[in-house]
Design an enzyme around this catalytic site. Sequence first.
Site, PDB file in Angstrom:
ATOM      1  N   ASP A 149       3.648  -3.867  -2.755  1.00 17.91           N
ATOM      2  CA  ASP A 149       2.492  -3.762  -3.631  1.00 17.91           C
ATOM      3  C   ASP A 149       3.008  -3.489  -5.057  1.00 17.91           C
ATOM      4  O   ASP A 149       4.192  -3.173  -5.250  1.00 17.91           O
ATOM      5  CB  ASP A 149       1.616  -2.602  -3.142  1.00 17.91           C
ATOM      6  CG  ASP A 149       0.503  -2.251  -4.100  1.00 17.91           C
ATOM      7  OD1 ASP A 149      -0.262  -3.150  -4.480  1.00 17.91           O
ATOM      8  OD2 ASP A 149       0.403  -1.062  -4.485  1.00 17.91           O
ATOM      9  N   ILE A 150       2.133  -3.607  -6.051  1.00 19.51           N
ATOM     10  CA  ILE A 150       2.543  -3.362  -7.436  1.00 19.51           C
ATOM     11  C   ILE A 150       2.242  -1.932  -7.875  1.00 19.51           C
ATOM     12  O   ILE A 150       3.141  -1.101  -8.008  1.00 19.51           O
ATOM     13  CB  ILE A 150       1.867  -4.363  -8.403  1.00 19.51           C
ATOM     14  CG1 ILE A 150       2.354  -5.793  -8.124  1.00 19.51           C
ATOM     15  CG2 ILE A 150       2.198  -3.982  -9.853  1.00 19.51           C
ATOM     16  CD1 ILE A 150       1.746  -6.834  -9.057  1.00 19.51           C
ATOM     17  N   ASP A 151       0.964  -1.650  -8.117  1.00 25.26           N
ATOM     18  CA  ASP A 151       0.593  -0.382  -8.741  1.00 25.26           C
ATOM     19  C   ASP A 151       0.868   0.817  -7.839  1.00 25.26           C
ATOM     20  O   ASP A 151       0.474   0.835  -6.672  1.00 25.26           O
ATOM     21  CB  ASP A 151      -0.882  -0.410  -9.134  1.00 25.26           C
ATOM     22  CG  ASP A 151      -1.165  -1.476 -10.178  1.00 25.26           C
ATOM     23  OD1 ASP A 151      -0.717  -1.301 -11.318  1.00 25.26           O
ATOM     24  OD2 ASP A 151      -1.813  -2.486  -9.835  1.00 25.26           O
ATOM     25  N   GLY A 180      -3.699  -6.765  -5.269  1.00 25.21           N
ATOM     26  CA  GLY A 180      -5.106  -7.093  -5.455  1.00 25.21           C
ATOM     27  C   GLY A 180      -5.368  -7.737  -6.798  1.00 25.21           C
ATOM     28  O   GLY A 180      -6.467  -8.217  -7.055  1.00 25.21           O
ATOM     29  N   LYS A 239      -4.242  -8.405   2.755  1.00 27.72           N
ATOM     30  CA  LYS A 239      -2.796  -8.515   2.533  1.00 27.72           C
ATOM     31  C   LYS A 239      -2.044  -8.767   3.841  1.00 27.72           C
ATOM     32  O   LYS A 239      -1.045  -9.481   3.855  1.00 27.72           O
ATOM     33  CB  LYS A 239      -2.263  -7.258   1.857  1.00 27.72           C
ATOM     34  CG  LYS A 239      -2.695  -7.095   0.413  1.00 27.72           C
ATOM     35  CD  LYS A 239      -1.977  -5.910  -0.231  1.00 27.72           C
ATOM     36  CE  LYS A 239      -2.425  -5.683  -1.657  1.00 27.72           C
ATOM     37  NZ  LYS A 239      -1.680  -4.575  -2.297  1.00 27.72           N
ATOM     38  N   ASP A 271       0.676   1.783  -1.135  1.00 26.76           N
ATOM     39  CA  ASP A 271       0.228   3.148  -1.412  1.00 26.76           C
ATOM     40  C   ASP A 271      -1.256   3.371  -1.158  1.00 26.76           C
ATOM     41  O   ASP A 271      -1.695   4.510  -1.071  1.00 26.76           O
ATOM     42  CB  ASP A 271       0.516   3.508  -2.874  1.00 26.76           C
ATOM     43  CG  ASP A 271      -0.422   2.804  -3.832  1.00 26.76           C
ATOM     44  OD1 ASP A 271      -1.334   3.459  -4.371  1.00 26.76           O
ATOM     45  OD2 ASP A 271      -0.274   1.587  -4.019  1.00 26.76           O
ATOM     46  N   ASN A 281      -5.987  -0.855   0.452  1.00 19.57           N
ATOM     47  CA  ASN A 281      -5.855  -2.305   0.622  1.00 19.57           C
ATOM     48  C   ASN A 281      -4.471  -2.721   1.105  1.00 19.57           C
ATOM     49  O   ASN A 281      -4.229  -3.901   1.346  1.00 19.57           O
ATOM     50  CB  ASN A 281      -6.213  -3.040  -0.671  1.00 19.57           C
ATOM     51  CG  ASN A 281      -5.306  -2.707  -1.835  1.00 19.57           C
ATOM     52  OD1 ASN A 281      -4.778  -1.604  -1.933  1.00 19.57           O
ATOM     53  ND2 ASN A 281      -5.133  -3.646  -2.745  1.00 19.57           N
TER      54      ASN A 281
END
Length: 269
Positions: free
Chosen positions: A9-11, A44, A195, A218, A221
């Site tokens: 994931d990114i954030d 997302g 995802k 984290d 989602n």
Amino acid sequence: MKYRLLVTDIDDTLLTTDKRITDTVKDAIFKAQDSGVTVAIASGRLPIGVKPYAEALRIPERGGCYLAFNGGLVLDAQGNVLHSSVLDLKYLHAIYKALRPYDVAVLVHKHDKIYTDNNQNSYAYTEPEALHQPLYLLNDLLTDVDWELHKILIAGEPELLKEIEPVLKAQFGGELDIFLSAPWFLDIMPKGVNKGVGVKYLAKRLDIPMDAVIACGDSYNDISMVEAAGLGVAMKNGEEALKAVADYVTDRDCDHDGIAEVVEKFILG
């Protein structure tokens, strides 16, 4: 187990809370790629919000892929669409009607642009500001939107979204997937698009068994991909609901190179 695909994931996973990829995390990912592991990003965000980080991690050079809109859009290293899932526009009307009693902003996306018809709610600017993109104002979301949507994003005060989530699930849960992607974001997705499904599609395309996939996240989602992966990882700073289904919870959070910890322990170690 020799892991062959690392999905992050990114954030608040790949990025620190001030939206950086640390040099330690970059170096660890480069070493993973050098060892033969394919790296992918699952977010997302819309594609323009994913691409810069894919490029920073040399994913286009190393044959990786990325997932936008929670797996609603799967793109190859060059940004070509491999798989796309969209919402029926009737749901925009139904969701909009159900939200009338609440002070929230409804956001939709077209290509790399973000639209709303309510720019008076400060939370409407959260996604555009994070992506360094403008927020485009429509006169009327219901009459102006005539394109396919990968998701509907509801932005608002976190406690209010916690109140709205079960209301929408009671009305639309049999037809749509509805979940918090951040405390101030409630995502509306086509049923069965998430995802986890996106990562399974990607792994199959790369001819990699799911047992050889590591997925790191984290938030809510990320639950589907963490459950689907051979090794599902929750960040130390992650939501408790994600930690409950993860195979491993990092000792270090996103501000202290948690992804590097995963690479060092399960790929390089």
